[in-house]
Enzyme design. Structure first.
Site, PDB file in Angstrom:
ATOM      1  N   LYS A   1      35.837   5.376  -5.643  1.00  0.00           N
ATOM      2  CA  LYS A   1      35.062   4.879  -6.775  1.00  0.00           C
ATOM      3  C   LYS A   1      34.206   6.001  -7.363  1.00  0.00           C
ATOM      4  CE  LYS A   1      34.404  -0.075  -6.545  1.00  0.00           C
ATOM      5  NZ  LYS A   1      33.411  -1.160  -6.464  1.00  0.00           N
TER       6      LYS A   1
ATOM      7  N   GLU B   1      30.114 -11.885  -6.121  1.00  0.00           N
ATOM      8  CA  GLU B   1      29.711 -10.614  -5.518  1.00  0.00           C
ATOM      9  C   GLU B   1      28.203 -10.601  -5.310  1.00  0.00           C
ATOM     10  OE1 GLU B   1      30.596  -6.958  -7.529  1.00  0.00           O
ATOM     11  OE2 GLU B   1      32.673  -7.520  -7.943  1.00  0.00           O
TER      12      GLU B   1
ATOM     13  N   GLU C   1      27.665   3.466  -4.909  1.00  0.00           N
ATOM     14  CA  GLU C   1      28.867   2.737  -5.322  1.00  0.00           C
ATOM     15  C   GLU C   1      29.956   2.775  -4.249  1.00  0.00           C
ATOM     16  OE1 GLU C   1      29.873   0.911  -8.204  1.00  0.00           O
ATOM     17  OE2 GLU C   1      27.694   0.779  -8.313  1.00  0.00           O
TER      18      GLU C   1
ATOM     19  N   GLU D   1      34.679   1.931  -0.630  1.00  0.00           N
ATOM     20  CA  GLU D   1      35.801   2.347  -1.469  1.00  0.00           C
ATOM     21  C   GLU D   1      35.545   3.790  -1.896  1.00  0.00           C
ATOM     22  OE1 GLU D   1      37.464  -1.040  -4.048  1.00  0.00           O
ATOM     23  OE2 GLU D   1      35.402  -1.678  -3.643  1.00  0.00           O
TER      24      GLU D   1
END
Length: 453
Positions: free
Chosen positions: A326, A269, A332, A323
């Protein structure tokens, strides 16, 4: 006025245009495909999107059957994952590992390419010592289950795990990288397993977090692969020009110190959020585009890192989509390269030639009005330090030496880099000191390559 010490600002970036316009996928560039969201497109549409990019690999945090089926017959390989919560059962019961393989691996082979299984995500930093201690047995049981399956495709799958940079007790300078002593006994067994099975050590380096803890302009430039003074490593006598290389080489040094210099490093990542809360520094589209675009160019250059030259580190960019479920700060939920409607959040240079947006409309890259001489000198040094950029014409006696000024020479060098790097808008940024123009800056026998030349 000759460029001053080009290597001072030299960075390893892609500079040959065929790399930018390649129509084929590239095995060292991957993306993370997280699913903590309620608005994602169907897997079939996502895989079709990926086939229009140069992405060669994806990393899943589980083993979603819809995605794995959609990958069948493509040249995109997948890393699948076993969650931290699955580690205890996989470690304690070999039959549980066999069932996991039978359910999550075998139904998709050989039509879908599965390169590796990641057991846990940052399990050594999970906060539960029992999970950390069971990581190696879980990996061993899964490896045994793959071999026992009698499937050649399954037996070739690597078993590994993903770690955060928190496994390092020291990361600066890179040559002094070392693992924390308190995890050394656990890690030693894992490294021995990886070494014997030819599996990679997977790590999550995020220059964004390094900048967040040190939000100075020079740190931002260092993290974004932009012109900067570099950071000297007294141990290796290397001047690092970007944080990504420094972090990866710190892991290499730690592996070397632990006695496993030959284990391959894979970046599981890395990424940069394009949006954040008011108190989150650096969370904007320009920084995200600069980081990911320059990272991709760096990987395509095949120059590697200073301690591991000549081969790009396999890297998975976080993330394919936002996303939206999250928890935590806005950042984030704001790493996505693409929106749920399959359009680009911003152009990081991943699209193939056939599907990419048209090249920048402007034919030439020139300094912005008001750019300082200091900025232009940095741009000049940086551009002339790149492979494929010919600054001979602005040397004494060259066709573009006159007028002998920083601005004139920087204009020539900046445009040269823009032209060879693919003529995309992000190739004419130079820390926001450059602009595209349709007016040919050629003069008095000095020819500037461009769309109208």
């Amino acid at each position: 006025m000759a460029p001053s010490t080009p290597l001072f600002f030299a960075m390893a970036m892609l500079l040959f245009s065929f790399f930018f316009s390649s129509a084929s996928s590239q095995s060292f560039i991957g993306v993370n495909y997280g699913q903590v969201a309620d608005n994602l497109p169907p897997p079939s549409e996502t895989i079709q999107l990926l086939r229009s990019t140069t992405v060669g690999k994806i990393r899943l945090y589980g083993a979603d059957p819809g995605i794995l089926h959609a990958l069948a017959g493509t040249q995109i390989s997948a890393v699948i994952g076993a969650a931290n919560g699955e580690i205890p059962s996989l470690a304690s019961d070999p039959s549980a590992a066999s069932r996991w393989v039978a359910s999550n691996v075998l139904p998709f082979l050989p039509s879908t390419s599965i390169s590796s299984i990641s057991v846990g995500n940052e399990a050594l930093s999970y906060g539960d010592p029992s999970v950390a201690s069971q990581l190696l047995p879980a990996m061993q049981n899964l490896r045994s289950a793959l071999i026992a399956s009698s499937s050649p495709s399954a037996a070739s799958i690597k078993v590994t795990s993903v770690h955060s940079m928190a496994v390092l007790a020291r990361s600066e300078p890179p040559s002094a990288g070392a693992f924390h002593s308190d995890i050394a006994p656990t890690l030693q067994g894992i490294l021995d397993f990886l070494n014997k099975t030819g599996s990679p050590f997977m790590i999550n380096p995020y220059p964004f977090f390094a900048y967040r803890s040190d939000p100075r302009p020079e740190t931002l430039a260092f993290c974004l692969f932009q012109p900067n003074a570099g950071r000297f490593d007294a141990g290796s006598k290397i001047t690092y020009t970007n944080m990504f290389d420094a972090q990866v080489d710190a892991i290499h040094s730690a592996l070397n110190s632990a006695g496993f210099p030959g284990i391959e490093i894979v970046v599981a990542e890395t990424g940069w959020p394009y949006r954040g809360d008011a108190n989150e520094v650096g969370t904007n589209v320009d920084s995200a585009r600069a980081f990911n675009g320059n990272l991709i160019a760096h990987l395509r250059s095949m120059v590697g890192t200073p301690l591991m030259p000549g081969k790009s580190v396999e890297t998975y960019i976080f993330a394919l989509y936002d996303e939206d479920l999250k928890p935590g700060p806005t950042s984030e939920r704001s790493f996505g390269l693409f929106r749920p409607d399959l359009t680009m959040t911003y152009d990081a240079g991943l699209m193939t030639k056939a599907s990419a947006a048209p090249a920048a409309a402007g034919g030439w890259c020139v300094p912005k009005e008001g750019a300082t001489e200091e900025e232009l000198q940095a741009n000049l040094d940086f551009a002339c330090g790149q492979q494929g950029v010919d600054c001979g014409p602005i040397q004494p006696g060259g066709a573009c030496f006159e007028p002998n000024t920083v601005k004139s020479h920087a204009t020539y060098a900046m445009n040269q880099l823009f032209q060879v790097a693919g003529r995309n808008s992000w190739n004419c940024d130079f820390r926001q000191s450059a602009i595209l123009t349709s007016q040919n800056p050629s003069h008095d026998g000095c020819v500037f390559p461009g769309s109208g030349s």
